[in-house]
Design a protein around this motif. Structure first.
Motif, short mmCIF file in Angstrom:
data_model
loop_
_atom_site.label_atom_id
_atom_site.label_comp_id
_atom_site.label_asym_id
_atom_site.label_seq_id
_atom_site.Cartn_x
_atom_site.Cartn_y
_atom_site.Cartn_z
N UNK A 466 13.36 29.32 55.38
CA UNK A 466 13.03 30.42 54.47
C UNK A 466 13.43 31.80 54.99
N UNK A 505 19.01 23.96 56.58
CA UNK A 505 18.30 25.22 56.36
C UNK A 505 19.26 26.40 56.23
N UNK A 507 22.15 26.41 54.81
CA UNK A 507 22.78 26.46 53.48
C UNK A 507 21.77 26.51 52.34
N UNK A 508 20.47 26.60 52.68
CA UNK A 508 19.42 26.79 51.67
C UNK A 508 19.32 28.29 51.38
N UNK A 509 18.54 28.65 50.36
CA UNK A 509 18.34 30.07 50.06
C UNK A 509 19.36 30.56 49.05
N UNK A 510 19.77 31.82 49.20
CA UNK A 510 20.67 32.39 48.19
C UNK A 510 22.02 31.68 48.24
N UNK A 511 22.74 31.78 47.13
CA UNK A 511 24.01 31.04 46.98
C UNK A 511 24.99 31.34 48.12
N UNK A 513 24.54 31.72 51.13
CA UNK A 513 24.25 31.01 52.38
C UNK A 513 25.02 29.69 52.48
#
Lengths: 652, 216
Positions: A466, A505, A507-511, A513
């Motif tokens: 996160x 983790x 590549x998670x989050x906003x595009x 990333x």
């Protein structure tokens, strides 16, 4: 009064005298001077007194009165040299006295036997004593003869040999089958020294050996066990502690033993009371407490109700505590807080954390390690993590410093604590970034020591959970794509798993990333693909599959890259890993595979139609259809979502 | 999500009755995992005016074995607050193993429980059994909806003197299929049946993304 300096020419000369009186007097003189005096012992050892006394012992004739007298005195001197001083034990062994002492156990003169047994007991208290080989038949005969002896010194020596040399499961079993437990139980009714020696050697044989424990609890229809329970009420604190240790070995071997809540509670109260002992017993009580409650929620609850945390806290407030005590108390608190939120909550409300922070900079490595281990378990509280109780400079700065500690166990323990406290659910990890934490963590991911690599990658993986793009970029720049790829292919499977979770983790989050996976010509994505095709371990594959799934939730370019990974050749080749994992026996793996299909077929993406056609050509749509009635609800629901998306483009 | 303080003393909630931990816990659902985010609204309308606050929820922990989950709730346009108000909450999962449909505390009697649970259409098939024993004999492990109670524990970014209260709790129904969440806030001292409606969010992605952490 100043001590007289031993003169080599005088004492060595007299020890080697051919006259009985002179030699005996010299030996007595040495004995009187070294008793309880470490400095004197070391000085005589340096002078070469030990070989001289050993020679006197070897030359004496046990059959004559004078000879026996010399033997008793020189044996006492040798035992005294070996008592509590490793240099003394080494000198005694080097001088060749050990076989002579063993030989003397079988002479007729009881005084000589007693003296030799006492001396050998001293030697066996040291780690330097020679390992006793239980698998030799003649050795076992000898040991059993000692244990069944009427002579307390001989039974004590037998127990000492067991305590010193019994280390492996095989050795425990040999002793058990040879009937040593029955012999040792006899000592439970003896003198204090016999009781203690018996209890300690019984605990040595029972430790982590369920078979030996089963045999022991049935011994004499349970009378042996009842005797040990009875000894937890003995008036001597050491006996109470050793009885508790025996019971802990029994309890830890199987949950079916000592289930009675009264006994469990009693053990907790006795150990907490033994903490008050100012000597070695008090030191050892907290370690015993740890092994009693470690991993056992029911015992931790009972200990909580017995106010154990308050009790440990009260001890910690004593500024005079030695390092062994501090280590034991922090380890005990760590085990106590390992499972229950009520324990962690009490720990926090008493502000034990302040004392723990001080211990992070203690001179002794063992204390620093124990403090980190304690911090690791206390910080398992999501409630406290979310409240930000751990992510502050008072804790983070000393912890980050410990990452470059000279002692590896401190580094590993500090990483364990850091990997938890970085999960603070805030997007920017400014506290740890500002004190140079990222640099240290990245440095440790390149360590030769696999436990350091594992825990460093684990910490980074948790840290970017996160986290915002800026924080991720700061870590990625320090770490580099090629290092991530190397970690994915690390020789240690546990490191591979954490490295793939790290990518997941990243590549998670906003595009934006998602782009991390494509740095350096997609070196990370290639490594992920290789692991998915070859790794036999489910846990590793699951992390890799979610990394792929997260990338597949990106834009068209990202989705097509994943299609290329799944189907590297235009035409049908070997079965793709995705098809294989959709049929896995592990529902978690089937779920992750279904999510990849859901993301690749997301209806809002322009290329979905083409991808669906390709999935259909490779038989994956048919597989998804079958999964719509999967026994696992999560799989079934994801398959239905995927199917709904596929059908929205027209099903053939 | 916090609501306005009504200045009355509230009694201490009673303990929930222990349930024999033998049944299977609810099946895991990827949309109900730590890291997942949801957004929507809470209707706080009163007789005087219609009002709804925008709400974001983030799951921070989920332990199905113990029927526990937790996270934060952010209320965005609270009239009396300058900034969004964030609270930390802990949840009980109704799994007939750790918790039943009967709350047994927080001033909620079984009648209050039934009155709220029946607001969820997915609860209808369960009603008759729940009326008998609170649902403690049910096997909910394969049910596509997960029922929970969420109780706010503390304010994350404002003080307790902010004029808001977190005395009540939410009856929550989670759809395993699409991750949508419905809830009703219950506090005897607040407007009844304040409805919470949330949907799973995906950070502007074309699909779903899942991060993870693991405590040591």
């Amino acid at each position: 009064m100043p001590a007289s300096r031993p003169s080599s020419d005088q004492i060595l000369h007299r020890l080697s005298s051919s006259e009985y009186e002179i030699k005996l007097k010299a030996i007595r003189e040495v004995k009187n001077q070294i008793i309880g005096n470490r400095t004197k012992k070391l000085s005589y050892i340096k002078l070469g007194v030990v070989p001289a006394v050993a020679d006197a012992l070897a030359e004496a004739n046990a059959d004559s009165d004078n000879g026996a007298n010399l033997i008793v005195q020189s044996t006492a001197v040798i035992g005294s040299f070996a008592c509590g001083v490793d240099e003394g034990v080494r000198a005694v062994l080097d001088a060749g006295a050990f076989p002579h002492l063993i030989r003397l156990l079988s002479v007729a003169d009881e005084k000589v036997v007693d003296a030799a047994a006492r001396s050998l007991r001293m030697i066996y208290q040291s780690k330097l004593a020679p390992k006793f080989e239980f698998n030799k038949e003649e050795n076992m005969d000898f040991l059993l003869s000692l244990l069944r002896s009427e002579n307390e010194n001989l039974t004590g020596l037998g127990a000492g040999i067991v305590i010193h040399s019994c280390e492996t499961r095989d050795e425990q079993n040999i002793l058990c089958h040879a009937g040593s437990l029955e012999k040792l139980v006899g000592g439970l009714d003896g003198s204090m020294s016999q009781r203690d020696a018996s209890l300690e050697s019984i605990a040595t044989i029972l430790k982590n050996n369920p078979g030996a424990v089963s045999k022991f609890v049935e011994l004499q229809n349970g009378r042996a066990l009842r005797s040990v329970i009875e000894l937890t009420r003995d008036r001597f604190s050491r006996t109470r502690l050793l009885a508790c240790l025996c019971l802990i070995c029994i309890k830890n071997s199987s949950s079916c033993f000592l289930q009675d809540i009264a006994i469990k509670t009693k053990l907790i109260y006795i150990l907490l009371e033994l903490l008050d002992d100012s000597g070695q017993v008090g030191e050892e009580a907290s370690f015993a407490f740890s092994s009693l409650v470690a991993g056992k929620e029911d015992l931790q609850k009972l200990a909580f109700e017995a106010n154990a945390i308050d009790k440990f806290y009260n001890h910690l407030q004593n500024p005079e505590l030695n390092s062994k005590r501090l280590e034991g108390i922090f380890l005990a608190l760590g085990d106590l807080c390992s499972k229950l939120e009520c324990c962690r909550s009490r720990f926090m409300s008493l502000q034990v954390l302040n004392l723990l922070i001080n211990a992070l900079t203690h001179d002794e490595a063992n204390v620093r390690t124990a403090a980190c281990i304690c911090l690791k378990t206390v910080s398992r509280s999501i409630k406290n993590l979310s409240a930000g109780y751990f992510m502050n400079e008072r804790i983070v700065i000393p912890l980050v410093r410990l990452l470059s500690d000279l002692c590896t166990s401190v580094q590993v323990a500090a990483l364990g604590a850091i990997s938890n406290i970085v999960v603070d659910f805030t997007p920017n990890k400014s506290t740890i970034i500002q004190c140079g934490g990222i640099k240290e963590l990245v440095h440790l991911t390149k360590s030769m020591d696999s436990s350091l690599r594992l825990n460093a990658v684990w910490s980074l993986r948790n840290m970017i959970f996160l986290a915002d793009k800026m924080c991720k970029e700061a870590i990625f720049m320090e770490l580099t794509a090629s290092s991530v790829a190397t970690l994915i292919c690390d020789p240690e499977p546990s490191v591979q798993e954490q490295a793939l979770a790290l990518v997941r983790n990243f590549v998670d989050g906003c595009m934006d990333c998602v782009e991390f996976a494509f740095a350096e010509n997609g070196i990370i994505l290639d490594a992920v693909g290789r692991q998915l095709k070859k790794s036999p371990r489910i846990e590793i594959i699951i992390q890799g599959m979610y990394a792929v799934s997260n990338i597949a939730s990106g834009n068209e370019f990202h989705k097509e890259a994943i299609m290329q990974m799944i189907f590297p050749q235009a035409e049908s080749g070997p079965q793709s890993f995705l098809s294989q994992y959709l049929q896995s026996n592990d529902s978690r793996l089937r779920t992750s595979a279904a999510w990849i299909i859901v993301n690749l077929t997301a209806p809002a993406s322009p290329g979905a139609f083409g991808r669906i056609a390709k999935l259909r050509n490779f038989g994956l749509v048919a597989q998804i259809k079958r999964m719509a009635s999967d026994p696992c609800m999560d799989v079934k629901l994801r398959a239905r979502v995927a199917l709904g998306q596929i059908i929205s483009f027209g099903d053939s | 999500m916090p609501v306005r303080v009504v200045l009355e003393n509230t009694p201490t909630p009673s303990h929930v009755s222990a349930v024999t931990p033998r049944r299977r816990s609810v099946q895991s659902c990827t949309l109900l995992c730590a890291g997942q985010a949801f957004s929507g609204t809470q209707n706080v309308s009163s007789l005087q005016k219609d009002e709804a606050w925008r709400v974001n929820v983030r799951l921070q922990g989920c332990d199905l074995e113990h029927g526990y989950l937790c996270g934060t709730m952010e209320a965005l346009n609270v009239p009396m607050a300058d900034t969004p108000v964030v609270t930390f909450w802990e949840g009980e999962i109704v799994d007939a193993r750790n918790y039943t449909f009967f709350t047994g505390k927080w001033e909620a009697a079984p009648e209050d429980d039934i009155r709220h649970w029946t607001k969820f259409t997915s609860f209808s098939p369960l009603l008759s059994q729940v009326e008998v024993d609170g649902g403690k004999s049910m096997d909910l492990s394969n049910y596509p909806y997960i029922f929970m109670r969420w109780k706010e524990q503390y304010f994350v970014n404002v003080g307790t003197d902010c004029g808001l209260t977190i005395a009540g709790f939410y009856y929550v129904c989670f759809s395993c299929s699409d991750g949508s969440i419905s809830g009703f806030y219950y506090d005897p001292n607040s407007s009844p049946f304040q409805k919470l409606e949330l949907k799973a969010t995906n950070d502007g992605r074309s699909g779903f993304s899942f991060s993870s952490y693991e405590l040591q």
